[in-house]
Design an enzyme around this catalytic site. Structure first.
Site: not given
Length: 170
Positions: A54-56, A158
C-alpha cells in the site's frame, strides 16, 4: 493473416522476457526483505508485506508528496526517532534499511495498541497522536465498525487496503 514475421515474434518474446524477469526478481527480493524484517521484530510477515504494497507498491525509491520515503514510506523525522544517526533521504531509499525501520515502527504501533492491527495501521498512517483521540470501546469490540468511524477518509481507506493486501498474501 499474421502481421508479424517469426523473427519479429521472437524479438517480442525476448523483449518481454528481458522486461518482466528483472521485475519479478526485484519483487521477490523485496518480499524476502520484508519477511525477514517482520520476523526479526515478531510481526506477521503478511501484514508488513500488505503495508509495503500500500505504501510504495513495493518500490524502494518512492517519495510521497508529504515527504515520506522508501519501501515503507517513513517520514525522515520518524526514521530519526528509530535509529541514530538519523538516516538521510538516500539511506531511507535503501530497501534493507526501509524494511528494518518500517518493521520497527509498525512493531511500536502494534505494541502501543495491544497488538491491534486496525489501530496500529491507523497510527502508522495518521500518526499515533491522532489515533489516540479516536479510540473508543468499539475499536476493540467491533473493529470493522470502528474503521468506518475514522474521521480521516484517507486513513479509513488506507486501513482497509492494507488489511486487504495482508489477506491476499495470506
Amino acid at each position: 493473416p499474421n502481421a508479424f514475421t517469426p523473427a519479429q515474434r521472437l524479438w517480442m518474446i525476448v523483449a518481454i522476457y528481458l522486461t518482466v524477469i528483472p521485475w519479478f526478481y526485484a519483487i521477490g527480493t523485496m518480499v524476502a526483505l520484508l519477511q525477514d524484517a517482520a520476523r526479526s521484530h515478531g510481526i506477521e510477515p503478511h501484514l508488513l508485506q500488505g503495508l509495503a504494497r500500500q505504501e510504495s507498491r513495493l518500490t524502494a525509491t518512492g517519495q510521497s508528496a508529504a515527504g515520506a520515503v522508501g519501501l515503507l514510506q517513513l517520514m525522515p523525522s520518524t526514521a530519526a526517532e528509530l535509529i541514530e544517526p538519523a538516516p538521510d533521504q538516500q539511506a531511507l531509499q535503501t530497501p534493507e534499511l526501509s524494511a528494518e525501520l518500517g518493521a520497527r515502527y509498525l512493531k511500536q504501533m502494534l505494541d502501543a495498541h495491544n497488538g491491534s492491527a486496525w489501530l496500529a495501521l491507523a497510527a502508522y498512517n495518521a500518526g499515533p497522536g491522532a489515533v489516540s483521540n479516536w479510540i473508543n470501546p468499539s475499536a476493540e469490540e467491533l473493529p470493522e465498525l470502528w474503521v468506518e468511524m475514522i474521521p480521516y477518509p484517507e486513513t479509513r481507506l488506507y486501513v482497509k487496503k492494507v488489511l486487504g493486501n495482508r489477506w491476499s498474501y495470506a
